[in-house]
Enzyme design. Structure first.
Site, PDB file in Angstrom:
ATOM      1  CB  SER A  16       0.973  -7.465  -7.457  1.00 34.23           C
ATOM      2  OG  SER A  16       0.526  -8.322  -6.415  1.00 34.23           O
ATOM      3  N   GLY A  17       1.701  -5.644  -4.615  1.00 32.22           N
ATOM      4  CA  GLY A  17       1.048  -4.908  -3.540  1.00 32.22           C
ATOM      5  C   GLY A  17       1.436  -3.444  -3.514  1.00 32.22           C
ATOM      6  CB  SER A  92       2.188  -9.836   5.243  1.00 37.46           C
ATOM      7  OG  SER A  92       1.596 -10.399   6.403  1.00 37.46           O
ATOM      8  CE  LYS A 168       2.590  -7.295   9.275  1.00 37.34           C
ATOM      9  NZ  LYS A 168       3.032  -7.624   7.888  1.00 37.34           N
TER      10      LYS A 168
END
Length: 351
Positions: A16-17, A92, A168
């Site tokens: 969905s990002g 993420s 990250k």
């Protein structure tokens, strides 16, 4: 590519990002079958509707399915990867504001990445492409004019490195450690490290990088902080993921995703003024004094997340992605323009 990919199933995490959605679009257009993870299956209809803004048709969406899985839990990942030839691990955490505790970002980013890699290895997946970030490359270093390359790593021991940049870096290092360990032996890994991702938004659920363009257009910023960053179009990030997924030369490699070259917030504002004068009447192009930005940062968490980077010069290069994979991104100006036009089209910025 379509004939080669017709029978292959690819898992996209974070379906969905912003980047995940465009990876889905690129894969479906190339003829792959796609399974996407979302936190709740109740969102599947909304995700499909947003994908139609990316020119997908109902017939192409027939090759898309969804599965529920969350980076914070083991549940669902074995089912998510079964039958998949490749995995694009895009999901993420990326909050617009700094968290109260850095582990709120670091732990789910690292542990979630390892969950996906372990499930992929167990399921016999050929290659995982991890969406990392320039945040894992270019921070914790003094300003410099020599380009940042894939050989560089963020120095997380420095006090001015934010929790997001740490998350990250730690997550990507954990991924490389896993595939080089006996447990991960045989699983191929490629990594894509985008800079700030712009491009046409598909819904009101978009990348925090888009907030800058939105706030400039709306006149929410009294001026431009003295910050330099790289820009890349989300469609080119997706195409680089596919190249990293299929190219034999991409195994075991990282690739910086940037449209040459880095630019300042002021240059973004000027680009909006030049390209879209009717839409950017409220956009201010003057540079704000550093002391004023730091003062505002005391009260505005979003500003606080960028204040540490005032005046820092960074020049990432895409030379490796171009040389090894033949990747050719759109210009940064085209990415900015497409972002602004889509925000207006979807009613997220008034004309």
């Amino acid at each position: 590519m379509a004939s080669e990919s017709q029978a292959l199933l690819v898992l996209v995490t974070g379906g969905s990002g912003f980047i995940g959605s465009y990876c889905i679009i690129a894969l479906l257009n190339a003829g792959y079958r796609v399974r996407a993870t979302i936190r709740s299956l109740s969102k599947s209809s909304a995700v499909k509707e947003s994908l139609k803004h990316g020119s997908l048709t109902d017939s192409s969406l027939e090759s898309l399915s969804f599965v529920s899985a969350d980076l914070s839990s083991d549940e669902g990942w074995d089912q998510a990867v079964v039958g998949c030839s490749y995995v694009l691990h895009v999901a993420s955490p990326f909050p617009p504001q700094l968290p109260k505790h850095e582990d709120d970002l670091i732990i789910p980013a690292r542990d979630g990445t390892l969950r996906v890699l372990k499930a992929a290895k167990s399921a016999g997946v050929k290659r995982v492409v991890l969406t990392s970030s320039f945040a894992a490359i270019g921070y914790g270093h003094p300003s410099r004019t020599t380009p940042f390359t894939e050989e560089s790593w963020t120095d997380i021991t420095k006090s001015n490195v934010t929790p997001y940049e740490k998350s990250k870096t730690i997550a990507e290092r954990a991924a490389w450690d896993f595939v080089s360990s006996p447990e991960g032996q045989g699983l191929q890994l490629s990594v894509v490290n985008p800079v700030a991702v712009l491009g046409p938004v598909l819904s009101n659920d978009f990348s925090p990088s888009i907030l800058l363009v939105q706030r400039l257009l709306k006149g929410d910023l009294p001026g431009c902080p003295d910050i330099m960053f790289g820009i890349v179009d989300v469609r080119d990030v997706a195409s680089l993921h596919l190249l990293a997924m299929t190219s034999p030369a991409a195994a075991g490699e990282r690739f910086l995703a940037i449209a040459p070259s880095a630019m300042t917030v002021q240059e973004v504002a000027i680009t909006l003024k030049q390209r879209l004068p009717e839409l950017s009447k409220k956009t201010r192009t003057r540079t704000l004094p550093d002391f004023l930005v730091r003062l505002v940062a005391l009260f505005d968490p979003e500003v606080a997340s960028i204040a540490a980077h005032l005046g820092k010069k960074k020049y990432p290069t895409n030379e490796k992605a171009k040389r090894v994979l033949g990747w050719e991104p759109r210009s940064r100006e085209d990415a900015i323009t497409a972002t602004a036009e889509s925000l207006v089209k979807l009613g997220l910025v008034k004309k």
